[in-house]
Enzyme design. Sequence first.
Site, PDB file in Angstrom:
ATOM      1  N   SER A   1      -7.338 -64.188 -24.930  1.00 49.20           N
ATOM      2  CA  SER A   1      -6.157 -64.746 -25.577  1.00 49.20           C
ATOM      3  C   SER A   1      -4.977 -64.820 -24.599  1.00 49.20           C
ATOM      4  CB  SER A   1      -5.818 -63.928 -26.831  1.00 49.20           C
ATOM      5  OG  SER A   1      -4.931 -64.630 -27.665  1.00 49.20           O
ATOM      6  N   ASP A  22     -12.006 -71.419 -33.931  1.00 50.71           N
ATOM      7  CA  ASP A  22     -10.717 -71.004 -33.377  1.00 50.71           C
ATOM      8  C   ASP A  22      -9.717 -72.150 -33.519  1.00 50.71           C
ATOM      9  OD1 ASP A  22      -8.554 -70.135 -31.734  1.00 50.71           O
ATOM     10  OD2 ASP A  22      -9.924 -69.079 -30.398  1.00 50.71           O
ATOM     11  N   HIS A  40     -10.945 -66.947 -33.467  1.00 47.90           N
ATOM     12  CA  HIS A  40     -10.185 -66.403 -32.346  1.00 47.90           C
ATOM     13  C   HIS A  40     -10.393 -64.887 -32.270  1.00 47.90           C
ATOM     14  CE1 HIS A  40      -6.968 -66.856 -29.349  1.00 47.90           C
ATOM     15  NE2 HIS A  40      -6.519 -65.682 -29.764  1.00 47.90           N
TER      16      HIS A  40
END
Length: 343
Positions: A181, A284, A314
């Site tokens: 991320s 995601d 995600h």
Amino acid sequence: MCIIPLFNCRRNLRTHTRTSQISLDVPLGVVEDCLGILQLLSDGTVQRAVIPLVLPGTSAQTTSPVPWKDVAYDETRDLSLRMYVPSTDAGKKLPVLVYFHGGGFCVGSFAMPDVHDACLRLAASLPAVVLSVDYRLAPEHRLPAALDDVEALFSWLRAQAQAAADAGPADFGRVFVSGDSAGANIAHHVAVRVGSGALDAGPLRIAGYVLLWPYFGGERRTASEAACPPDVFLTLALYDQMWRLALPAGASRDHPAANPFGPESPALDGVELPPVLVAVGDRDMLLDRIVEYVARLKAAGKHVELVEFPGQGHGFSVFEPRGEAASELLRVVRRFVHGPAPN
């Protein structure tokens, strides 16, 4: 609650020497509340919740399958990393995996249980010497502070490589830079800075980059962002909020720290890059933005591999670290780092 940065909260838990109090003389309003972990108050003060952490000197360290310890890499900024060194045959060298945690640049630490567990598994499964890195968090330290912390990190890494010589298991000729991320966003910026010569790698050889669901931004909404369901962890509202807290005041999501292809971002055509592995779940919200990132790297002549995980959102390996998708991700990363297993 704690009004000192998360790194200091961790140190407060460890040493019990730092305390902080909130003045109640003037009532303050909450301007932003992010995940119940941090609150930005109307006077600019930031309150952070004390969160569970895996700390040195506990049973988690003494019973760990992989030895680990915390090491300061920038004492002036109170920044540390957690080093995982799996056992290996005498004289055998292991690749080094530098890992930056996620959290939208606003939350997170290498000592959080999920990050710690993920890095333990990486160190043992690859195997590799894993260096899990903390960096300054927003909104106390807005971008590009976290990106600039890699300067101090690489200064420390260069010193370790020069001091190591033939001693120790770490092979600084095979360094992989990774993150999930926001951490993958940092890994991208490391790649650009090293590849353009703006960041000195010295005796280190960067063998590749591993970007797990990189957290990129942009003012233009993609189709997957616009279609984001409300029942997932990374929603459009959280995405917007974290960028609002992390970017310089008044900056848009096209800022170079967020958008690798924004109007002020450096061109990547002339940047030298080793192979890049990008992983993302097909549920995601950032899928379209990540697919575009890979396509543009390929168009610029870079060697990049995209692996999509069906049915995953995600941060899937963070939320289900023992799931089949997380195990398959480990196999993908191991193949990227060590090459295909011999027949």
